[in-house]
Design a protein around this motif. Structure first.
Motif, PDB file in Angstrom:
ATOM      1  N   PRO A   1      10.525  15.111  26.704  1.00 29.22           N
ATOM      2  CA  PRO A   1      10.151  15.787  25.459  1.00 29.22           C
ATOM      3  C   PRO A   1      10.454  14.984  24.199  1.00 29.22           C
ATOM      4  O   PRO A   1       9.653  14.964  23.260  1.00 29.22           O
ATOM      5  N   THR A   2      11.589  14.291  24.177  1.00 33.40           N
ATOM      6  CA  THR A   2      11.948  13.520  22.979  1.00 33.40           C
ATOM      7  C   THR A   2      10.912  12.449  22.674  1.00 33.40           C
ATOM      8  O   THR A   2      10.428  12.328  21.545  1.00 33.40           O
ATOM      9  N   GLU A   3      10.553  11.651  23.694  1.00 35.23           N
ATOM     10  CA  GLU A   3       9.592  10.573  23.496  1.00 35.23           C
ATOM     11  C   GLU A   3       8.184  11.137  23.237  1.00 35.23           C
ATOM     12  O   GLU A   3       7.441  10.620  22.392  1.00 35.23           O
ATOM     13  N   ALA A   4       7.822  12.187  23.967  1.00 42.38           N
ATOM     14  CA  ALA A   4       6.490  12.776  23.786  1.00 42.38           C
ATOM     15  C   ALA A   4       6.331  13.312  22.367  1.00 42.38           C
ATOM     16  O   ALA A   4       5.281  13.132  21.731  1.00 42.38           O
ATOM     17  N   LEU A   5       7.395  13.937  21.855  1.00 43.68           N
ATOM     18  CA  LEU A   5       7.327  14.492  20.512  1.00 43.68           C
ATOM     19  C   LEU A   5       7.189  13.383  19.462  1.00 43.68           C
ATOM     20  O   LEU A   5       6.467  13.540  18.473  1.00 43.68           O
ATOM     21  N   GLU A   6       7.848  12.270  19.703  1.00 44.10           N
ATOM     22  CA  GLU A   6       7.732  11.150  18.764  1.00 44.10           C
ATOM     23  C   GLU A   6       6.305  10.577  18.766  1.00 44.10           C
ATOM     24  O   GLU A   6       5.775  10.203  17.715  1.00 44.10           O
ATOM     25  N   LEU A   7       5.685  10.518  19.938  1.00 38.50           N
ATOM     26  CA  LEU A   7       4.304  10.038  20.010  1.00 38.50           C
ATOM     27  C   LEU A   7       3.355  10.979  19.271  1.00 38.50           C
ATOM     28  O   LEU A   7       2.463  10.538  18.530  1.00 38.50           O
ATOM     29  N   ILE A   8       3.554  12.279  19.461  1.00 40.72           N
ATOM     30  CA  ILE A   8       2.700  13.253  18.774  1.00 40.72           C
ATOM     31  C   ILE A   8       2.932  13.189  17.270  1.00 40.72           C
ATOM     32  O   ILE A   8       1.990  13.270  16.474  1.00 40.72           O
ATOM     33  N   ALA A   9       4.187  13.017  16.863  1.00 42.70           N
ATOM     34  CA  ALA A   9       4.494  12.905  15.432  1.00 42.70           C
ATOM     35  C   ALA A   9       3.752  11.737  14.805  1.00 42.70           C
ATOM     36  O   ALA A   9       3.232  11.838  13.684  1.00 42.70           O
ATOM     37  N   GLY A  10       3.679  10.626  15.526  1.00 44.10           N
ATOM     38  CA  GLY A  10       2.947   9.470  15.022  1.00 44.10           C
ATOM     39  C   GLY A  10       1.482   9.766  14.813  1.00 44.10           C
ATOM     40  O   GLY A  10       0.871   9.311  13.839  1.00 44.10           O
ATOM     41  N   ARG A  11       0.900  10.545  15.715  1.00 43.40           N
ATOM     42  CA  ARG A  11      -0.514  10.895  15.586  1.00 43.40           C
ATOM     43  C   ARG A  11      -0.741  11.888  14.445  1.00 43.40           C
ATOM     44  O   ARG A  11      -1.712  11.788  13.705  1.00 43.40           O
ATOM     45  N   LEU A  12       0.173  12.848  14.297  1.00 33.37           N
ATOM     46  CA  LEU A  12       0.008  13.834  13.234  1.00 33.37           C
ATOM     47  C   LEU A  12       0.174  13.212  11.850  1.00 33.37           C
ATOM     48  O   LEU A  12      -0.372  13.723  10.870  1.00 33.37           O
ATOM     49  N   SER A  13       0.911  12.127  11.786  1.00 34.31           N
ATOM     50  CA  SER A  13       1.135  11.486  10.485  1.00 34.31           C
ATOM     51  C   SER A  13      -0.151  10.906   9.898  1.00 34.31           C
ATOM     52  O   SER A  13      -0.213  10.616   8.703  1.00 34.31           O
ATOM     53  N   SER A  14      -1.182  10.739  10.724  1.00 34.95           N
ATOM     54  CA  SER A  14      -2.442  10.181  10.232  1.00 34.95           C
ATOM     55  C   SER A  14      -3.444  11.260   9.828  1.00 34.95           C
ATOM     56  O   SER A  14      -4.550  10.945   9.379  1.00 34.95           O
ATOM     57  N   LEU A  15      -3.071  12.536   9.959  1.00 36.55           N
ATOM     58  CA  LEU A  15      -3.983  13.617   9.595  1.00 36.55           C
ATOM     59  C   LEU A  15      -4.047  13.780   8.074  1.00 36.55           C
ATOM     60  O   LEU A  15      -3.103  13.451   7.355  1.00 36.55           O
ATOM     61  N   THR A  16      -5.153  14.311   7.608  1.00 33.45           N
ATOM     62  CA  THR A  16      -5.311  14.591   6.188  1.00 33.45           C
ATOM     63  C   THR A  16      -4.529  15.850   5.808  1.00 33.45           C
ATOM     64  O   THR A  16      -4.122  16.641   6.687  1.00 33.45           O
ATOM     65  N   ASN A  17      -4.354  16.068   4.521  1.00 29.88           N
ATOM     66  CA  ASN A  17      -3.661  17.278   4.064  1.00 29.88           C
ATOM     67  C   ASN A  17      -4.405  18.530   4.517  1.00 29.88           C
ATOM     68  O   ASN A  17      -3.784  19.527   4.908  1.00 29.88           O
ATOM     69  N   GLY A  18      -5.724  18.467   4.466  1.00 27.95           N
ATOM     70  CA  GLY A  18      -6.517  19.611   4.909  1.00 27.95           C
ATOM     71  C   GLY A  18      -6.335  19.898   6.387  1.00 27.95           C
ATOM     72  O   GLY A  18      -6.265  21.064   6.805  1.00 27.95           O
TER      73      GLY A  18
END
Length: 241
Positions: A160-177
């Motif tokens: 879970p720790t590593e998976a969450l970090e990978l998802i966080a990296g992907r979410l960081s590229s989303l727009t504000n909308g």
């Protein structure tokens, strides 16, 4: 030109292995029965192969006989109907694509606006499950991220720790909308643990949080995700263990 001739011409222009339905044929709206009969006659002559009721494909001949549609085409057939998106890939196949697991499943799970069923095509099984939210094209990537957060502890061969970090990296590229829509979908359609993990990620990557996200959580409830306390030191603010 007769309906049968129109159908024949349309079928002959199709790429071999492409799956289609009766409603994709010209003349279906005005003469559906004639189209169904024309396709049935083509299938009887082996110009077409039936995949399921009302679904056909133009067969491609290989060294050992006619080839079935590719697995990717079978999946596409499950997520589109009459040219409209009705579902999306989720489960282990999605988590493999996101880099969260190395496992490649034989069964591909598809969330759809519809009933639960399972189809076995020999080379692949497709499991249809009801989607948690209405399937709209713009929301699909967001729903897939939320599905991954919901299943965080169930993803095979993933921590879970590593998976969450990978998802966080992907979410960081989303727009504000997109971030706003992500939180809206989580609040309306996903469980409290998913909302807590989403809040933890968004606070980590410095995104604007909807106050309702944390307000929707019961402060007396703890969510056992199994995150490393050193790498996710702020998890307690979201009632996560």
């Amino acid at each position: 030109m007769s309906i049968a001739a129109q159908v024949y011409e349309s079928v002959m222009r199709l790429e071999p292995g492409r799956i289609f339905g009766c409603s994709d044929m010209p003349g279906y709206r005005d003469a559906p029965l004639a189209v169904v009969r024309a396709l049935g006659r083509l299938a009887d002559k082996n110009k077409l192969k039936r995949l399921a009721k009302g679904r056909y494909y133009v067969p491609k001949e290989g060294m050992l006989g006619f080839l079935k549609p590719a697995d990717s085409e079978l999946v596409r057939n499950s997520i589109y109907r009459n040219g409209r998106l009705i579902g999306y890939v989720t489960g282990v196949a999605l988590y493999n694509r996101l880099g969260l697991t190395t496992q490649t499943p034989k069964t591909v799970t598809v969330a759809i606006n519809g009933a639960r069923q399972q189809k076995d095509y020999g080379t692949i099984r497709i499991k249809l499950v009801p989607s948690r939210a209405p399937v709209r094209r713009s929301d699909v990537p967001l729903l897939q991220y939320l599905d991954a957060l919901r299943d965080l502890k169930k993803i095979p061969d993933a921590y879970p720790t590593e998976a969450l970090e990978l998802i966080a990296g992907r979410l960081s590229s989303l727009t504000n909308g997109q971030i706003e829509s992500l939180q809206r979908l989580a609040l309306k359609y996903y469980n409290a643990a998913t909302r807590a993990v989403l809040g933890l990620i968004l606070s980590r990557i410095g995104q604007t949080l909807d106050p309702a996200l944390q307000g929707s959580l019961n402060p007396l409830t703890r969510y056992d995700i199994g995150l490393d306390s050193k790498r996710w030191a702020d998890k307690s603010a979201w009632f996560i263990r």
